[in-house]
Every structure is written in C-alpha cells, then in structure tokens.
Enzyme design. Sequence first.
Site, PDB file in Angstrom:
ATOM      1  N   THR A 183      18.934 -22.366   7.702  1.00  0.00           N
ATOM      2  CA  THR A 183      18.066 -22.083   8.839  1.00  0.00           C
ATOM      3  C   THR A 183      16.794 -21.436   8.309  1.00  0.00           C
ATOM      4  O   THR A 183      16.819 -20.784   7.263  1.00  0.00           O
ATOM      5  CB  THR A 183      18.777 -21.173   9.861  1.00  0.00           C
ATOM      6  OG1 THR A 183      17.904 -20.956  10.959  1.00  0.00           O
ATOM      7  CG2 THR A 183      19.187 -19.841   9.266  1.00  0.00           C
ATOM      8  N   GLU A 327      23.608 -19.780  12.795  1.00  0.00           N
ATOM      9  CA  GLU A 327      24.558 -18.755  12.355  1.00  0.00           C
ATOM     10  C   GLU A 327      25.835 -18.761  13.188  1.00  0.00           C
ATOM     11  O   GLU A 327      26.812 -18.102  12.852  1.00  0.00           O
ATOM     12  CB  GLU A 327      23.909 -17.357  12.469  1.00  0.00           C
ATOM     13  CG  GLU A 327      22.796 -17.082  11.477  1.00  0.00           C
ATOM     14  CD  GLU A 327      21.423 -17.587  11.924  1.00  0.00           C
ATOM     15  OE1 GLU A 327      21.372 -18.511  12.754  1.00  0.00           O
ATOM     16  OE2 GLU A 327      20.415 -17.081  11.420  1.00  0.00           O
ATOM     17  N   LYS A 454       9.089 -22.326  17.373  1.00  0.00           N
ATOM     18  CA  LYS A 454       9.980 -23.473  17.482  1.00  0.00           C
ATOM     19  C   LYS A 454       9.268 -24.605  18.203  1.00  0.00           C
ATOM     20  O   LYS A 454       8.975 -24.503  19.390  1.00  0.00           O
ATOM     21  CB  LYS A 454      11.265 -23.097  18.201  1.00  0.00           C
ATOM     22  CG  LYS A 454      12.390 -24.014  17.818  1.00  0.00           C
ATOM     23  CD  LYS A 454      13.725 -23.476  18.217  1.00  0.00           C
ATOM     24  CE  LYS A 454      14.812 -24.091  17.377  1.00  0.00           C
ATOM     25  NZ  LYS A 454      16.141 -23.808  17.888  1.00  0.00           N
ATOM     26  N   TRP A 459      11.854 -25.382  13.390  1.00  0.00           N
ATOM     27  CA  TRP A 459      11.166 -24.128  13.090  1.00  0.00           C
ATOM     28  C   TRP A 459       9.900 -24.326  12.268  1.00  0.00           C
ATOM     29  O   TRP A 459       9.851 -25.124  11.343  1.00  0.00           O
ATOM     30  CB  TRP A 459      12.081 -23.204  12.283  1.00  0.00           C
ATOM     31  CG  TRP A 459      13.241 -22.661  13.032  1.00  0.00           C
ATOM     32  CD1 TRP A 459      14.564 -22.824  12.721  1.00  0.00           C
ATOM     33  CD2 TRP A 459      13.221 -21.834  14.200  1.00  0.00           C
ATOM     34  NE1 TRP A 459      15.353 -22.153  13.624  1.00  0.00           N
ATOM     35  CE2 TRP A 459      14.556 -21.555  14.542  1.00  0.00           C
ATOM     36  CE3 TRP A 459      12.194 -21.312  14.994  1.00  0.00           C
ATOM     37  CZ2 TRP A 459      14.903 -20.765  15.643  1.00  0.00           C
ATOM     38  CZ3 TRP A 459      12.546 -20.535  16.099  1.00  0.00           C
ATOM     39  CH2 TRP A 459      13.877 -20.271  16.406  1.00  0.00           C
TER      40      TRP A 459
HETATM   41  P1  ADP Z   1      19.702 -24.749  16.863  1.00  0.00           P
HETATM   42  O1  ADP Z   1      19.872 -25.820  15.847  1.00  0.00           O
HETATM   43  O2  ADP Z   1      20.844 -24.609  17.800  1.00  0.00           O
HETATM   44  O3  ADP Z   1      18.388 -24.831  17.567  1.00  0.00           O
HETATM   45  P2  ADP Z   1      18.618 -22.601  15.278  1.00  0.00           P
HETATM   46  O4  ADP Z   1      19.360 -21.603  14.482  1.00  0.00           O
HETATM   47  O5  ADP Z   1      17.689 -23.523  14.617  1.00  0.00           O
HETATM   48  O6  ADP Z   1      19.736 -23.367  16.064  1.00  0.00           O
HETATM   49  O7  ADP Z   1      17.813 -21.859  16.422  1.00  0.00           O
HETATM   50  C1  ADP Z   1      18.381 -20.812  17.165  1.00  0.00           C
HETATM   51  C2  ADP Z   1      17.326 -20.167  18.033  1.00  0.00           C
HETATM   52  O8  ADP Z   1      16.733 -21.140  18.898  1.00  0.00           O
HETATM   53  C3  ADP Z   1      17.847 -19.100  18.946  1.00  0.00           C
HETATM   54  O9  ADP Z   1      18.000 -17.859  18.302  1.00  0.00           O
HETATM   55  C4  ADP Z   1      16.773 -19.082  20.029  1.00  0.00           C
HETATM   56  O10 ADP Z   1      15.634 -18.336  19.615  1.00  0.00           O
HETATM   57  C5  ADP Z   1      16.378 -20.538  20.127  1.00  0.00           C
HETATM   58  N1  ADP Z   1      17.164 -21.205  21.181  1.00  0.00           N
HETATM   59  C6  ADP Z   1      18.289 -21.926  21.053  1.00  0.00           C
HETATM   60  N2  ADP Z   1      18.713 -22.387  22.236  1.00  0.00           N
HETATM   61  C7  ADP Z   1      17.834 -21.937  23.159  1.00  0.00           C
HETATM   62  C8  ADP Z   1      17.728 -22.057  24.572  1.00  0.00           C
HETATM   63  N3  ADP Z   1      18.599 -22.741  25.297  1.00  0.00           N
HETATM   64  N4  ADP Z   1      16.678 -21.441  25.174  1.00  0.00           N
HETATM   65  C9  ADP Z   1      15.766 -20.741  24.466  1.00  0.00           C
HETATM   66  N5  ADP Z   1      15.820 -20.595  23.131  1.00  0.00           N
HETATM   67  C10 ADP Z   1      16.837 -21.182  22.476  1.00  0.00           C
END
Ligand code: ADP
Length: 570
Positions: A183, A327, A454, A459
């Site tokens: 990540t 995580e 994001k 990211w």
């Molecule tokens: P993923 O692959 O599930 O997006 P990441 O670790 O790349 O996982 O990103 C996690 C982060 O993305 C969270 O800590 C949050 O900041 C953001 N995020 C994930 N889901 C949501 C959601 N439904 N609404 C707003 N932010 C979100």
Amino acid sequence: MNMPGGAPQTLRPFLWRAEHLYPETEIVSRTAGGIERYDYAAYADRVAQLANALDEAGVEEGDRVGTVCWNDHWHFETYFAVPNRGSQLHTINPLLPDHHLQYIVENAEDRVLFVDATLLEAVEAAYDPEAFESVEQFVVTGDRVPHTDLEPVVDYESFVEGHPATYDWPDLDEDQPAGMCYTSGTTGKPKGVEYTHQMLWSHTMATLTPQGVPAADDDVVMPVVPMFHVNAWGFPFSMTAAGSKHVYPGPSPDPADLAGLIEQEGVTLTAGVPTVWLGLMEHCKEHEVDLSSLERVVVGGSAAPEAMIRWFDEHDVELLHAWGMTEMSPIGSVAHLKSDLQDADEGTKLDKRTKQGLMVPGLEFRVIDENGEEVEWNSAERRSADSRAAEPRDDGEDFGELWVRGPWVTQEYYRRPEANEADFEDGWLKTGDIVTVDEDGYLKIVDRAKDVIKSGGEWISSVELENAIMAHDGVAEATVIGVPHDRWQERPVAFVVPTDEADRPTVEDEVLAMVREEFPDWWVPDDVMYVDEIPKTATGKFDKKVLREEYDDESLVEGKVPEEAAPEDD
Ligand code: ADP
C-alpha cells in the site's frame, strides 16, 4: 499452529469445496483473445498443474511469487495454486511509478513474476537488474510471448503444459503467509502487508455473512476491482468458498465491456470503486443496457456518492457501500440497513447508506481524538432525545481517528519498523481515517489524516510530489493537496510560492514537465496555484487542512483532467 478444531484455517478447503460440490459451475474470463470459459473441475486441474510447474521451477515453501496481471482466469489460478502449495502470492499494482515497482519487487524478493502481455511494457520500463535480481523466471499469461527484453521468459500455457493435474497439497500452518500486497505510504515508500492463511480464511468467512458482502452458489460475480488491489477485496476466495460463478473482466475493461458481460453472463453481484460505476452510469445514458440480472453492487475504495446509490436504486440494484484498507484484507465496514431502520423515512435510510457503515462481525473499533482520548461515539444519542435526526456536533468533539482490530487486520508492515511504530498500537491499527459514529453505530469518514490523495481508487503520494516540485529552483515552498473531483473523487493540485515573482510564467510549465518525467501521467497535478504563503500549523508544518477547507471546490479542477491522465480502470 494446528487448532483443537482438527484443521488449521487455510485456503485449501475453499478450493476443495468448489471442486467437489460445484464441479460444473463456470469461470468466465475476458482476455485479449476473446472469452475463455471452463468449470471448477477444470480449474482445479489447472491449479494443480500450475503448482507442479512451480515445483519444477524451484519455488520453495515460503518463497514469493509476484503477479502483474489483470482480472482473468490465469490470475485466478495463481490465487489458489501459489498459497496452497505453501508459497506466497504477491499481487503487484502495475499503475505505480517505476521506482515503486522496483522497490516492491526488490523488497518482496519475488522469485517468479507472472506478467500480463499488455503489462509487459510497464514491467520493462521499471526493470532494473539490481531490483529484479531475485526474479528467476518471467511468465507471460497467455499462450505466446510477445517480443520482450525480459528473460528468461515463457508463456503461461507452456509453463504449465504436461504437468500432472493432481497435487498433494501440504498441511500448512495457518500462520503461514499466503498473500502480500503493498500500500502507498505517506512517506511515498510503499508498505508491504502480508496475509496469512488464517487472515484470508477469517476474512472470507466474515464477508460471506449477511453483514458482509456475501456471494452464494446462485450468484454470478464479477469483481471489477483489480485483483492486484487486496485480492480484489477478497472476492475470488469468497466466490470459490460459496461456489459462485466467476466472471473476470480482463485487461482495461471499459463501460461497454462491463455492460456486455453483465448482460451476456447474467451478473448478479459486482464490485468496484466509484469511478467505474460513474463510467457505467454514463454509458447507460447513451446506450440501451439490460441490468435486470444485477442484484447488488459493492462500492468502496472511495466514498460512494449519494446520486450513485439513488441511480442503482432506480435500476432495482442494491448498492452496498463498503469501507476497507489493504491492512485489513481489506473489508472493514458495510452500510447495510439495520432491521429497525427498514421502516425509517427514505432520507434517513439514504443518509445511513452513504456512510461507510457498520463494522462486519469479527472486528472491533474505537475512535481516538487528538488528545489520545476515546471519543464517545454514540454521544449524539445522549445529547438529544430526537436522536435519529441528530447530527454529531460540528465542534470536532465527536471526531477522531478510527482504530481497528480483528483477526484479518495486520499487526505490522513487512520490514518497516518505523512505519509500524506510527501505525500500530497495542494490537490496534490506526487507520488514518477521521470519522464520526452516529447513534446507530454507522461510521462516516469526514477527513483523512494520512497525507495521500486517492484518485480513481489509486493512491498518489502528495509528499513525493512536493519533494519533486520543491527541487525546482524557482520554487520556495510547495504543497500538494487532493481536491474533490466528480469523476476521480480526488485530483492533486499544487500550491507554490515562487522564489521570484518574475519567474511565475515559466515555473508552472517547468514544474509540471519535471513531475511528468518522474511519475505516471495520472500523478501530474491538474493545476499549479500560486500563493504568497503556505499556511502552517503551530509547529511549523504545512497546514493542509486549512488549504483543503479553502479549496474544497470541484470547479477548481473540473474539466481540466485529460482522459488519459488517470488510472484506466480502477
Ligand atoms: P482499498 O484497496 O480497499 O482501496 P487502500 O488501503 O488502498 O484499500 O485504501 C484504504 C483507504 O481508502 C481508507 O483508509 C480510506 O481512506 C479510503 N477508503 C476506502 N473505502 C472508502 C469509502 N467507502 N469511503 C471513503 N474512503 C474510503
């Protein structure tokens, strides 16, 4: 450690169940060469062949096998073959800057790298003999190898051909690593998260509950969220455990591809980030699309807009808004409606569903304020008799950082003691998400403490961009923030204090050109704004919160992002 229950919590029984109980259920895969289709019986044979091929390639227990692949049947075969034989599946995000790819491969010490033919160029561009030193074999998914400088290289079908279709799967320790995913961190250097068999097992079981994102044996599931993103949110494992039909949308699916697969395969459940569904919604405006098979769509990674929930409602599709993190394997919460809210007015119901929702069974959370004190998350109820309508006070008292713990939440990053110190405490993961919790226990993300942007589900490290921009002579100070954006949820905008006012006309172009050289196109800020000074906190750090409040306006970047300047399909 084998549990008193008689068998450890590993992935093996999920494959066993699908193979024996649903041998004829289909796995459908869109590839560059067309649609491929076979059943779980054939899948199990191919998984065994792949495991044997990895034996012959000398991959040993505990070794890592990397994948730079899209969502297709080849990638899915690695999902069970690699972990079930005791090696570790390391899925790699191909959209990252070259130096991140290098860091990741070097850090994980991948021994074999599976690469999609359409992603060969990305891997070639990032190839560095030192960083890739551990890689002894490249395997190109498909039945031929296009011209490439990578070596030694073989195509997937030749790699598995001739190997026996049975494998004596070993008894594994449930604490053994099965998967791995990196990540992006605030310092820019990606952080590795390892998934043990037990983590993936417990995540699968929790997501299969009605409070999760359950798939069943009559479901046709199409994960659009990439399989390099935390195992496509765990769907390939839960779909197999449940005996669902799989539909994989392949390389760079566009809205027409997704609409076609939904119609042709009768997809009932799908999952992806909001950008994907905005694309589908646009497509449906212009084209006649039959969505009648679709029952549920899981939306996460970024906040699901209210208009999207309503649009799917109008099409008789339930949008399940989910929140999670790499995580956390990754599912944390899902915005299901509690039974006592089913009769609430439409406004209240919509309000709950736009929140990030209720923790799934198996997890615990707490909300910690700036002073390290636990926030009383149901305080809204105590404040007001009319608690349903009550909004948390807007004085910051009810806000705090979300901390989470549970069986599928990691306890550490791979070889990153300094990051571990910052992000974990007493078994809790500090998520970096700032939340409120309402009287019904629904979480709502109101801000992000971590310094990342994001965009379209991917990211962008603001710190890395800032460092690159500040390296320019004409820049005295610079900072980068994410500004809300309709389609990509967030886009980066740079704020620059020029060293000399007279340089203004050239600094922007030069800065952007510099960034473009070092990072993928979609990282390049949509705008460079000149300011006299960057706001600072009491301790002298850039105060991005102030900037974010001031520039919380989509019009700032609206229409400025070229189509190609964002990740393609996430
Ligand atoms: P993923 O692959 O599930 O997006 P990441 O670790 O790349 O996982 O990103 C996690 C982060 O993305 C969270 O800590 C949050 O900041 C953001 N995020 C994930 N889901 C949501 C959601 N439904 N609404 C707003 N932010 C979100």
